[in-house]
Design a protein around this motif. Structure first.
Motif, short mmCIF file in Angstrom:
data_model
loop_
_atom_site.label_atom_id
_atom_site.label_comp_id
_atom_site.label_asym_id
_atom_site.label_seq_id
_atom_site.Cartn_x
_atom_site.Cartn_y
_atom_site.Cartn_z
N SER A 1 46.12 1.62 24.47
CA SER A 1 46.99 0.68 25.17
C SER A 1 46.57 -0.72 25.41
CB SER A 1 46.97 1.22 26.80
OG SER A 1 45.48 0.84 27.22
N PHE A 2 47.46 -1.66 25.48
CA PHE A 2 47.12 -2.96 25.85
C PHE A 2 46.18 -3.21 26.72
CE2 PHE A 2 48.25 -7.25 27.22
CZ PHE A 2 47.74 -8.02 26.14
N GLY A 3 46.11 -2.40 27.72
CA GLY A 3 44.90 -2.35 28.78
C GLY A 3 43.55 -2.30 28.03
N PHE A 4 43.56 -1.48 27.15
CA PHE A 4 42.29 -0.92 26.26
C PHE A 4 41.60 -2.33 25.81
CE2 PHE A 4 39.96 -0.39 22.48
CZ PHE A 4 39.09 0.48 22.80
N TRP A 5 42.53 -2.85 25.26
CA TRP A 5 42.12 -4.17 24.45
C TRP A 5 41.89 -5.23 25.17
CZ3 TRP A 5 41.12 -2.96 19.62
CH2 TRP A 5 41.64 -2.09 19.07
N THR A 6 42.38 -5.49 26.28
CA THR A 6 42.29 -6.73 27.21
C THR A 6 40.89 -6.09 28.12
OG1 THR A 6 43.42 -5.57 28.96
CG2 THR A 6 44.57 -7.27 27.55
N LYS B 1 40.78 -13.67 32.00
CA LYS B 1 41.79 -13.77 32.96
C LYS B 1 43.18 -14.04 32.47
CE LYS B 1 38.51 -15.93 36.19
NZ LYS B 1 37.98 -17.34 36.77
N LYS B 2 43.30 -14.79 31.20
CA LYS B 2 44.65 -14.82 30.51
C LYS B 2 45.11 -13.67 30.18
CE LYS B 2 43.75 -19.50 29.05
NZ LYS B 2 44.92 -20.32 29.66
N PHE B 3 44.41 -12.66 29.59
CA PHE B 3 45.02 -11.59 29.10
C PHE B 3 45.35 -10.66 30.14
CE2 PHE B 3 43.07 -12.47 24.70
CZ PHE B 3 44.22 -12.42 23.99
N ASN B 4 44.39 -10.49 31.18
CA ASN B 4 44.75 -9.79 32.27
C ASN B 4 46.15 -10.02 33.05
OD1 ASN B 4 43.38 -7.31 32.96
ND2 ASN B 4 41.43 -8.62 32.86
N ILE C 1 48.60 -11.45 31.37
CA ILE C 1 49.65 -11.01 30.66
C ILE C 1 49.75 -9.41 30.63
CG2 ILE C 1 50.41 -10.73 28.16
CD1 ILE C 1 49.19 -13.64 27.89
N ARG C 2 48.80 -8.87 30.83
CA ARG C 2 48.91 -7.52 30.96
C ARG C 2 49.52 -6.96 32.15
NH1 ARG C 2 46.36 -3.99 34.01
NH2 ARG C 2 45.05 -5.72 34.65
N LYS C 3 49.37 -7.79 33.27
CA LYS C 3 50.11 -7.34 34.52
C LYS C 3 51.38 -7.66 34.56
CE LYS C 3 46.05 -8.09 37.47
NZ LYS C 3 45.30 -8.99 38.33
N PHE C 4 51.92 -8.87 33.94
CA PHE C 4 53.20 -9.15 33.45
C PHE C 4 53.79 -8.08 32.56
CE2 PHE C 4 56.25 -10.88 30.50
CZ PHE C 4 57.35 -11.27 31.40
N ARG C 5 53.40 -7.63 31.50
CA ARG C 5 53.62 -6.65 30.58
C ARG C 5 54.03 -5.33 31.08
NH1 ARG C 5 51.55 -2.37 28.08
NH2 ARG C 5 52.31 -1.79 26.14
N ASN C 6 52.95 -4.97 32.14
CA ASN C 6 53.10 -3.77 33.03
C ASN C 6 54.47 -3.77 33.82
OD1 ASN C 6 51.09 -2.65 31.66
ND2 ASN C 6 49.53 -2.97 33.35
#
Length: 186
Positions: free
Chosen positions: A91-96, A134-137, A139-144
């Protein structure tokens, strides 16, 4: 887009399942915008650690568990277990999560510069692992929210999300950024 950039940020294995690069681009329009992160980290860690870095002890237990879960899903589908399939399953969460503080020894500034060759110099703008986390998290929250059909309109925390995504794409490669921008303007 040059072949070198395609190999580094997209991967030949990924492109093999398409009839043309245009077909890949059409599919990408309907897919996630986050392939560059995954492929850039994998490209660098394959060189820095080994081609089996997903099975190495550099990952924390929770990340190792996510890798194992990805492998189990692939095996349940009775597919061959390959590195590329495991990458795609994560998942994207894994990468972030690889940018969190507990991975600070893995992501030194010199490592970040390999993964994001276009990071601004520290005199221009300080970008370190913590800032990227912080930036990737964000974006991850937005994506979710998007993937769970939640409201994103008129949410002040996502007002500049396109700019944030574009900024990170530029950090990878200007050609990757232009490639993504092409979709927005078609």
């Amino acid at each position: 887009m040059t072949e070198d950039i395609k190999n580094r940020f997209i991967s030949n294995k990924r492109l093999q399942s398409y009839n043309s690069f245009d077909e890949y681009k059409k599919n990408l329009r309907m897919s996630e915008k986050y392939y560059s992160l995954r492929n850039s980290i994998d490209f660098y860690f394959t060189q820095k650690i080994s081609s089996d870095w997903l099975d190495s002890d550099v990952l924390h237990k929770d990340s190792q568990q996510k890798v194992q879960e990805a492998k189990n899903k692939i095996l349940r589908r009775k597919e061959s277990l390959t590195h590329d399939k495991v990458l795609a399953e994560l998942s994207f969460g894994f990468w972030t999560s690889l940018f969190r503080k507990s991975y600070s020894n893995l992501f030194r500034v010199k490592d970040l510069q390999h993964i994001f060759p276009n990071l601004p110099s520290k005199n221009e703008q300080l970008i370190n692992r913590n800032i990227l986390d912080k930036k990737f998290n964000h974006i991850r929250k937005f994506r979710n929210r998007v993937f769970h059909y939640e409201r994103i309109l008129n949410k002040p925390e996502y007002k500049n999300i396109d700019k944030e995504i574009q900024e990170l794409l530029v950090y990878f490669d200007i050609e990757v950024y232009r490639f993504a921008e092409e979709f927005l303007n078609e």
